[in-house]
Design a protein around this motif. Structure first.
Motif, short mmCIF file in Angstrom:
data_model
loop_
_atom_site.label_atom_id
_atom_site.label_comp_id
_atom_site.label_asym_id
_atom_site.label_seq_id
_atom_site.Cartn_x
_atom_site.Cartn_y
_atom_site.Cartn_z
N UNK A 1 0.83 -1.20 0.00
CA UNK A 1 0.00 0.00 0.00
C UNK A 1 0.87 1.25 0.00
N UNK A 2 0.51 2.18 -0.88
CA UNK A 2 1.22 3.46 -0.93
C UNK A 2 0.26 4.55 -0.50
N UNK A 3 0.54 5.16 0.62
CA UNK A 3 -0.27 6.25 1.15
C UNK A 3 -1.75 5.87 1.20
N UNK A 4 -1.97 4.62 1.57
CA UNK A 4 -3.32 4.09 1.76
C UNK A 4 -4.20 4.25 0.52
N UNK A 5 -3.60 4.42 -0.64
CA UNK A 5 -4.42 4.69 -1.81
C UNK A 5 -3.96 3.91 -3.02
N UNK A 6 -2.68 3.91 -3.34
CA UNK A 6 -2.15 3.27 -4.54
C UNK A 6 -1.59 1.89 -4.20
N UNK A 7 -2.11 0.87 -4.85
CA UNK A 7 -1.62 -0.48 -4.64
C UNK A 7 -0.46 -0.75 -5.59
N UNK A 8 0.67 -1.14 -5.05
CA UNK A 8 1.84 -1.46 -5.86
C UNK A 8 2.11 -2.95 -5.79
N UNK A 9 2.36 -3.55 -6.93
CA UNK A 9 2.72 -4.96 -6.96
C UNK A 9 4.16 -5.13 -6.53
N UNK A 10 4.49 -6.36 -6.16
CA UNK A 10 5.87 -6.66 -5.83
C UNK A 10 6.76 -6.35 -7.03
N UNK A 11 7.81 -5.59 -6.80
CA UNK A 11 8.70 -5.19 -7.89
C UNK A 11 8.31 -3.88 -8.54
N UNK A 12 7.13 -3.34 -8.18
CA UNK A 12 6.67 -2.08 -8.78
C UNK A 12 7.19 -0.90 -7.97
N UNK A 13 7.71 0.10 -8.68
CA UNK A 13 8.31 1.26 -8.04
C UNK A 13 7.60 2.53 -8.48
N UNK B 1 10.98 -7.36 -13.36
CA UNK B 1 10.90 -6.86 -11.98
C UNK B 1 9.92 -7.68 -11.17
N UNK B 2 8.80 -8.01 -11.78
CA UNK B 2 7.78 -8.78 -11.06
C UNK B 2 8.24 -10.23 -10.85
N UNK B 3 8.79 -10.84 -11.92
CA UNK B 3 9.20 -12.24 -11.83
C UNK B 3 10.32 -12.45 -10.82
N UNK B 4 11.16 -11.43 -10.63
CA UNK B 4 12.28 -11.57 -9.71
C UNK B 4 11.85 -11.48 -8.26
N UNK B 5 10.67 -10.89 -8.00
CA UNK B 5 10.25 -10.65 -6.62
C UNK B 5 9.03 -11.45 -6.19
N UNK B 6 8.15 -11.78 -7.13
CA UNK B 6 6.89 -12.43 -6.77
C UNK B 6 7.01 -13.94 -6.85
N UNK B 7 6.47 -14.66 -5.90
CA UNK B 7 6.48 -16.12 -5.96
C UNK B 7 5.51 -16.61 -7.03
N UNK B 8 5.88 -17.67 -7.71
CA UNK B 8 5.01 -18.23 -8.75
C UNK B 8 4.23 -19.39 -8.15
N UNK B 9 3.10 -19.08 -7.55
CA UNK B 9 2.31 -20.10 -6.86
C UNK B 9 1.10 -20.54 -7.67
#
Length: 713
Positions: free
Chosen positions: A5-17, A151-159
């Motif tokens: 959560x970014x400032x309770x408003x913007x949802x960022x995925x793992x690896x997202x900047x 960026x996403x593949x390096x940080x997020x688990x592939x479940x």
């Protein structure tokens, strides 16, 4: 899926900047001159552009049909088509370094959304950062590993269960199973010659060739000149493709290659192989440049800036549509696929499709032929496996054709989108033959621009394999684990996924236990009403028709040019075509699309879904779907009660039925236009609009249309 959560408003995925942001940005709800809109924050990340406002919440029933990855006000960087700035009411294309910053930003998306942002009330420094950031990160060339995919593949688990019953064709066993399924294993073999990519980096690790083709032949010219198997017909005839030799060669090389090809042709023309027909698609079909030019013109008809422009183009709508040549290109590709099907089905002849790389036009035609001739390819898992076989492992250059890296426009061409448009023609002509819906095709086209899945972001299997390995300093983390688009649970909740499946699908019947005669469906063409021709007027505008005729007129336009007398099929083809269309349809057998004139239609759901004026509120196919799904729910409920009464607690694998209550509030373009928007009349002078409302004779002068009220999903 991991979110922060970014400032309770913007949802960022793992690896997202978060890269830049601007406050007090005004987003126009609809650019109609009324300046209606909402204030919020505009942000740019390494994944998307997003607008965050205080009124983004929707009711629970509607939210479950939304995409979980890309929200209504989200634009992935790969989905950005063009960006314009408005300076003193004049539009200017924004590229590269900017000297002056606009007071208004217009973003045109590849999924045909248009966003208008007013920056007049935003701080100057924030305007500079957000405009420069958006232009830079969405329009300038970038390296492959700079895509958010990595960026996403390096940080997020592939479940997730990525395969999801889809055959990926990345193992030798997958190819052997396909040979066995199509009974092609008698004359063809899966080879491992390209293991380690020692033959060609453009070919997959494993592929299928005629048994008589030797390993030495495959190695000789890096796989060029080798007939590669695509599919086998029930009668033994096969569809093959070949990568052609370069045309500009010296004489000695050319002679050597010609002798090699003659030897290959003679080898595969002898028994047990059928006769062979070759078809050079580069000379018999539109070029990639023609396809790109036509689609560029076509999409402009739907990238509507405001209501005024929308209604201004009304009078010349049909001439504009015809001038794009997009529908004619669709017709030509469908016609070519029918010609190939005739050779395989009626003439029992092998067909060899030839193209320079065999990864563009060959992919379209081979896929269409299989969809027409193989009922397995009309199931969801079968269609996905087909795309994996012919496109993903087949080496279609998604990265270049979709221009994901923005390196050059010269390689860009909507080849895969052309396939989906052609398949949609079949889906809307023969709904019961397909397990999936047009909504499935629409979200699949949208997935081209979502850099979380690897499916559409590489040019070849070799490119994916070589980039799966991490950089040396991260080698201890193991290779990247990419997601595949075929796991729809990543994007949609179960109820939304149910909209991807066709409730009217006529499943292949199991062995008949009784000899009871079943009723055949009537031919689809007999279900639609004939074209009606009425007095026309040069002043009569297409979109000034009554609302319930809007979609009918758009999709049912008669275009005489589409039946070109000089382009009529050969007699044998026409005989085959007419003979098939004179008989009842077997939804599990051969399907031939209707390609004459008005039968080729505009894919309304994909191209009109963001245009409020084009929506039928409480009408269209969604009203029919709601009734059908309600009925299905009732039948399932009764079945459960019957089982309970008879004490037969049978475990049933039944897909959840989506609840479409209050369908009168839904748009005909559901689930993309979720709820009824306020009806906006054209931004014309009041007197002009009043004249249009009062002139009864205008209402009576219809454009020519096909009544589609009998059409189902």
């Amino acid at each position: 899926m991991l979110l922060v959560m970014l400032q309770a408003k913007c949802l960022l995925y793992t690896g997202e900047l978060l890269l830049c942001e601007a406050n007090t940005v005004y987003k126009y709800i609809q650019e109609d001159g009324s300046n209606r809109g909402t204030y919020g924050k505009l942000v740019c990340t390494n994944f998307k552009i997003a607008f965050l406002d205080e009124d983004s919440a929707s009711d629970d029933n509607e939210s479950q049909f939304k995409n979980k990855i890309v929200g209504e006000n989200d634009i992935t960087l790969q989905c950005v088509d063009q960006i314009y700035g408005v300076y003193d009411e004049k539009k200017k294309l924004l590229t590269g370094q900017l000297r002056k910053y606009p007071e208004k930003l217009i973003i045109y998306c590849k999924d045909l959304r248009v966003f208008h942002f007013c920056l007049r009330y935003t701080k100057e420094e924030e305007v500079k950062r957000i405009v420069s950031g958006i232009v830079h990160h969405s329009q300038t060339p970038k390296l492959l590993k700079r895509l958010f995919l990595f960026s996403y593949a390096s940080a997020a688990p592939n479940n997730t269960d990525g395969r999801n019953q889809t055959v990926m064709f990345d193992t030798l066993e997958d190819w052997r199973d396909e040979l066995e399924r199509t009974k092609g294993n008698v004359k063809y073999k899966a080879v491992v010659t390209n293991e380690g990519y020692r033959v060609s980096e453009k070919l997959p690790l494993y592929f299928v060739v005629p048994i008589c083709v030797s390993e030495e032949s495959i190695l000789k010219f890096q796989g060029r000149g080798i007939p590669i198997w695509c599919w086998s017909c029930h009668n033994g005839a096969a569809l093959l493709k070949m990568s052609a030799f370069p045309k500009e060669q010296d004489d000695s090389t050319s002679q050597m290659q010609k002798a090699f090809l003659d030897g290959i042709y003679k080898t595969i023309s002898k028994p047990p192989y059928e006769l062979l027909k070759t078809d050079d698609l580069s000379s018999s079909l539109p070029s990639l440049q023609d396809i790109q030019t036509a689609y560029t013109r076509f999409k402009q008809l739907f990238l509507i800036d405001n209501s005024t422009d929308f209604w201004a183009t009304d009078v010349k709508w049909f001439s504009l549509l015809e001038s794009t040549n997009w529908l004619e290109i669709i017709r030509r590709f469908l016609k070519k696929a029918i010609e190939v099907a005739e050779c395989l089905e009626r003439q029992h002849t092998n067909v060899l499709l030839i193209e320079e790389s065999a990864t563009d036009l060959c992919c379209v035609i081979s896929s269409l032929v299989q969809v027409m001739m193989d009922s397995y390819s009309r199931t969801k898992s079968g269609f996905q496996s087909l795309i994996q076989k012919e496109w993903v492992t087949g080496g279609h250059g998604f990265l270049d054709r979709c221009n994901h890296l923005h390196k050059t426009d010269k390689e860009e061409a909507p080849v895969f989108l052309l396939l989906l448009n052609c398949v949609w023609q079949l889906v809307q002509q023969y709904p019961p033959a397909f397990e999936f819906t047009e909504t499935y095709l629409t979200v699949l086209s949208d997935s081209l621009y979502v850099p979380i899945f690897s499916t559409f972001f590489f040019n070849s299997q070799h490119q994916k394999d070589t980039n799966t390995v991490r950089d040396s300093f991260l080698i201890q983390s193991g290779p990247f684990k990419f997601l595949t688009v075929w796991d729809w649970s990543v994007q949609f909740e179960p109820k939304a996924q149910a909209l991807l499946s066709n409730p009217l699908y006529a499943e292949k019947p199991k062995p008949d236990k009784s000899q009871r005669k079943t009723t055949r469906f009537k031919h689809q063409r007999q279900l639609s009403l004939p074209l009606t021709q009425t007095k026309s007027s040069p002043k009569r505008g297409f979109f000034r028709e009554e609302t319930d005729h809007l979609i009918k007129n758009l999709l049912g336009k008669r275009i005489g040019k589409f039946i070109n007398s000089s382009d009529e099929p050969h007699n044998s083809f026409r005989e085959f075509y007419d003979s098939w269309h004179s008989k009842p349809v077997d939804y599990h057998g051969l399907l031939l699309p209707c390609i004459d004139g008005p039968e080729i239609k505009v894919w309304a759901q994909r191209y009109l879904r963001w245009i409020p004026e084009a929506q039928l509120h409480g009408g269209g196919t969604i009203a029919t779907a709601a009734k059908i799904l309600d009925l299905m729910e009732e039948v399932q409920s009764l079945q459960v009660k019957m089982d309970e009464e008879h004490s037969q607690a049978i475990s049933r694998d039944v897909q959840a039925v989506p609840m479409l209550r209050n369908s009168a509030r839904l748009s005909s373009l559901f689930p993309f236009a979720l709820h009824q928007r306020q009806s906006i009349k054209p931004a014309l002078p009041t007197s002009t609009w009043k004249d249009l409302e009062d002139e009864d004779d205008l209402v009576k002068r219809d454009d020519e249309f096909v009544d589609l009220t009998g059409d189902m999903l």
